[in-house]
Design an enzyme around this catalytic site. Structure first.
Site, short mmCIF file in Angstrom:
data_model
loop_
_atom_site.label_atom_id
_atom_site.label_comp_id
_atom_site.label_asym_id
_atom_site.label_seq_id
_atom_site.Cartn_x
_atom_site.Cartn_y
_atom_site.Cartn_z
N SER A 126 0.78 -1.32 0.05
CA SER A 126 -0.07 -0.05 0.23
C SER A 126 0.83 1.24 -0.02
CB SER A 126 -0.83 0.03 1.31
OG SER A 126 -1.53 1.33 1.61
N TYR A 152 -2.11 -1.04 10.76
CA TYR A 152 -2.22 -1.69 9.62
C TYR A 152 -1.15 -1.36 8.68
CZ TYR A 152 -3.96 -1.85 4.70
OH TYR A 152 -3.74 -2.04 3.33
N LYS A 156 2.04 -3.63 6.51
CA LYS A 156 2.39 -3.88 5.19
C LYS A 156 4.03 -3.60 5.24
CE LYS A 156 -1.44 -4.52 3.32
NZ LYS A 156 -1.94 -5.90 2.91
P1 NAD Z 1 -10.91 -7.39 1.24
O1 NAD Z 1 -11.25 -7.46 2.72
O2 NAD Z 1 -12.16 -7.18 0.31
O3 NAD Z 1 -10.04 -8.61 0.75
C1 NAD Z 1 -9.17 -9.39 1.50
C2 NAD Z 1 -9.75 -10.86 1.67
O4 NAD Z 1 -8.91 -11.54 2.68
C3 NAD Z 1 -11.12 -11.09 2.37
O5 NAD Z 1 -11.79 -11.91 1.35
C4 NAD Z 1 -10.89 -11.73 3.69
O6 NAD Z 1 -11.87 -12.85 3.99
C5 NAD Z 1 -9.64 -12.37 3.41
N1 NAD Z 1 -8.87 -12.77 4.56
C6 NAD Z 1 -8.38 -11.90 5.64
N2 NAD Z 1 -7.83 -12.46 6.65
C7 NAD Z 1 -7.51 -13.90 6.15
C8 NAD Z 1 -7.23 -15.10 6.65
N3 NAD Z 1 -6.49 -14.98 7.84
N4 NAD Z 1 -7.12 -16.13 5.94
C9 NAD Z 1 -7.76 -16.11 4.68
N5 NAD Z 1 -8.25 -15.20 4.35
C10 NAD Z 1 -8.34 -14.01 5.00
O7 NAD Z 1 -9.84 -6.32 0.85
P2 NAD Z 1 -9.35 -5.67 -0.54
O8 NAD Z 1 -9.69 -4.49 -0.53
O9 NAD Z 1 -9.65 -6.79 -1.54
O10 NAD Z 1 -7.66 -5.77 -0.31
C11 NAD Z 1 -6.87 -6.80 -0.73
C12 NAD Z 1 -5.48 -6.40 -0.16
O11 NAD Z 1 -5.03 -5.25 -0.57
C13 NAD Z 1 -5.24 -6.27 1.25
O12 NAD Z 1 -4.13 -7.07 1.74
C14 NAD Z 1 -5.23 -4.78 1.81
O13 NAD Z 1 -4.42 -4.52 2.78
C15 NAD Z 1 -4.47 -4.56 0.38
N6 NAD Z 1 -5.10 -3.14 0.03
C16 NAD Z 1 -6.09 -2.58 -0.08
C17 NAD Z 1 -6.32 -1.38 -0.18
C18 NAD Z 1 -7.98 -0.55 -0.59
O14 NAD Z 1 -8.00 0.47 -0.30
N7 NAD Z 1 -8.74 -1.50 -0.98
C19 NAD Z 1 -5.32 -0.27 -0.49
C20 NAD Z 1 -3.95 -0.90 -0.48
C21 NAD Z 1 -3.83 -2.03 -0.07
N1 UFG Z 2 -13.44 10.58 3.34
C1 UFG Z 2 -14.21 11.63 3.61
N2 UFG Z 2 -15.57 10.92 4.10
C2 UFG Z 2 -16.06 9.49 4.26
C3 UFG Z 2 -14.68 8.76 3.99
C4 UFG Z 2 -13.51 9.34 3.47
O1 UFG Z 2 -14.48 12.77 3.47
O2 UFG Z 2 -17.02 9.10 4.83
C5 UFG Z 2 -12.30 11.15 2.69
C6 UFG Z 2 -11.04 11.07 3.51
O3 UFG Z 2 -11.07 12.04 4.66
C7 UFG Z 2 -9.75 11.21 2.51
C8 UFG Z 2 -10.43 10.57 1.44
O4 UFG Z 2 -12.02 10.74 1.44
O5 UFG Z 2 -9.66 12.52 2.42
C9 UFG Z 2 -10.11 9.49 1.02
O6 UFG Z 2 -10.27 8.62 2.20
P1 UFG Z 2 -10.21 6.90 2.28
O7 UFG Z 2 -10.49 6.26 3.35
O8 UFG Z 2 -11.09 6.40 0.95
O9 UFG Z 2 -8.98 6.46 1.86
P2 UFG Z 2 -7.42 6.72 2.39
O10 UFG Z 2 -6.69 7.63 1.46
O11 UFG Z 2 -7.68 7.47 3.95
O12 UFG Z 2 -6.85 5.49 2.89
C10 UFG Z 2 -6.45 4.57 1.75
C11 UFG Z 2 -6.56 3.23 2.07
C12 UFG Z 2 -5.67 2.54 3.01
C13 UFG Z 2 -4.39 3.00 2.99
C14 UFG Z 2 -4.21 4.52 2.84
C15 UFG Z 2 -2.85 5.21 2.48
O13 UFG Z 2 -8.02 2.80 2.26
O14 UFG Z 2 -5.59 1.19 3.01
O15 UFG Z 2 -5.02 4.95 1.47
O16 UFG Z 2 -2.43 4.55 1.30
F1 UFG Z 2 -3.61 2.77 4.07
#
Ligand code: NAD
Ligand code: UFG
Length: 334
Positions: A126, A152, A156
């Site tokens: 991330s 969190y 990572k």
């Molecule tokens: P998600 O929660 O939709 O998917 C993660 C999946 O992992 C889920 O289906 C959950 O059931 C499974 N899981 C969690 N713990 C587990 C375990 N111990 N054993 C087996 N399965 C397990 O999340 P996502 O948005 O698809 O994110 C996927 C990956 O990308 C994550 O590692 C997340 O940290 C990373 N990531 C996501 C974002 C974002 O904003 N969505 C941003 C940066 C990084």
């Molecule tokens: N925001 C609002 N209202 C809401 C939710 C979010 O105004 O109800 C704003 C936040 O303040 C931020 C922007 O929308 O300014 C984006 O917020 P998100 O929570 O969607 O995303 P972030 O950038 O805070 O977080 C994301 C990922 C995290 C990661 C982070 C840094 O969700 O996993 O980027 O990479 F850690």
């Protein structure tokens, strides 16, 4: 060449969209997930889109013996590792659960890979690992691990470091760390969207719940940031572009550790996101300005030049595509 890929977290949001791209390209896919934050019906949605249903293992990464069993039966060429907890705020209240699930879970995965001779892994990292930087345009060469505001983010960072250490111990090991910026949108079929359990923390899932009437209004966290319209700016990336980034990474895996930002390179403000959603929907969203959310940075975005140069990958979809596909998803999941 077709490969046998284990996708951990493959019923989740990004993992399921990546499974679709893998299957469409002719790879064999198996999914390992404990369904903590996803639903079994996602397998049917994957089948609807691709005509293929991946083999599914309902296994927890914390169950070391269970993970090893999957590998002994699987004969995998590579792993794409999405499984983990991802709620920033929750990680502050439950740090031990986050470290155990994300870090210990990854250690079990790596031990099972070592035992069965699987040498390739792509890891969901991330932009959060960059912490606070002097410039808001993040480049892969910047130092990571400093000024991280939550457990969190540290999981990572720690997993990245563990993978780097392991690649030193085994020079044949091939690691790709993909640092995602802000994934949004859904598959254009109106399937496989971001639909977390409980009240969403992230902007787009929250907007979706307001649009379908499940939550009363969107709170915009702060309009007094030093940006043009006063709201925070982020690099939003369509989940299909992100999924395709994994395909490019798979094609370019090589011994050692490679690191890529996956983002568009263009920041968009919260107000611009809301306006784009309202324009696509043809209706205003109930909203108000609320105080800043603690830990939010004013702005940051990806420098995606390395992914373009080395992986031949760049984003193809824009915010209007995101809104179109999000609305299609809402229509199918009211
Ligand atoms: P998600 O929660 O939709 O998917 C993660 C999946 O992992 C889920 O289906 C959950 O059931 C499974 N899981 C969690 N713990 C587990 C375990 N111990 N054993 C087996 N399965 C397990 O999340 P996502 O948005 O698809 O994110 C996927 C990956 O990308 C994550 O590692 C997340 O940290 C990373 N990531 C996501 C974002 C974002 O904003 N969505 C941003 C940066 C990084
Ligand atoms: N925001 C609002 N209202 C809401 C939710 C979010 O105004 O109800 C704003 C936040 O303040 C931020 C922007 O929308 O300014 C984006 O917020 P998100 O929570 O969607 O995303 P972030 O950038 O805070 O977080 C994301 C990922 C995290 C990661 C982070 C840094 O969700 O996993 O980027 O990479 F850690």
């Amino acid at each position: 060449m077709s490969q046998r890929i284990l996708v951990t977290g493959g019923t989740g949001y990004i993992g399921s969209n990546t499974a679709v791209e893998l299957l469409s390209a002719g790879h064999e896919v198996e999914i390992l997930d404990n369904l903590y934050n996803s639903k079994i019906e996602v397998l049917d949605e994957i089948e609807q889109i691709t005509g293929k249903k991946p083999k599914f293992h309902q296994v927890d990464l914390l169950d070391e013996a269970g993970v090893t069993r999957v590998f002994k039966e699987g004969n995998f060429d590579a792993v794409i590792h999405f499984a983990g907890y991802k709620a920033v705020g929750e990680s502050v209240d439950k740090p031990l659960e986050y470290y155990e699930n994300n870090v210990t879970g990854t250690l079990h995965l790596l031990k099972a890979m070592r035992e069965t001779g699987v040498k390739k892994i792509i890891f969901s990292s991330s932009a959060t690992v960059y912490g606070v930087q002097e410039s808001p345009e993040y480049v892969e060469t910047m130092q990571t691990g400093g000024h991280l505001s939550n457990p969190y983010g540290r999981t990572k960072y720690f997993i990245e470091e563990i993978l780097k250490d392991y690649s030193v111990a085994d020079p044949e090991f091939q690691v790709c760390l993909l640092r995602y910026f802000n994934p949004v949108g859904a598959h254009p079929a109106g399937l496989l969207g971001d639909d977390p359990n409980g009240i969403p923390n992230n902007l787009m899932p929250f907007i979706m719940r307001v649009a379908n009437g499940h939550l009363p209004e969107l709170k915009i966290f702060g309009d007094d940031y030093p940006t043009e319209d006063g709201t925070c700016r982020r690099d939003y990336i369509h989940v299909v572009d992100l999924a395709k980034g994994h395909m490019a990474a798979l094609d370019h895996l090589k011994p050692g550790v490679s690191i890529y930002n996956l983002g568009s390179g263009k920041p968009t403000s919260v107000k611009e996101i809301v306006t784009a959603f309202e324009r696509a929907r043809g209706e205003e969203l109930p909203k108000s300005i609320a105080p800043r959310r603690s830990g939010d940075l004013p702005e940051f975005w990806a420098n995606p030049a390395k992914a373009k140069a080395e992986l031949n990958w760049q984003t193809e979809l824009d915010i209007d595509d995101v809104m179109r596909d999000t609305l299609a998803y809402i229509a199918k999941h009211a």
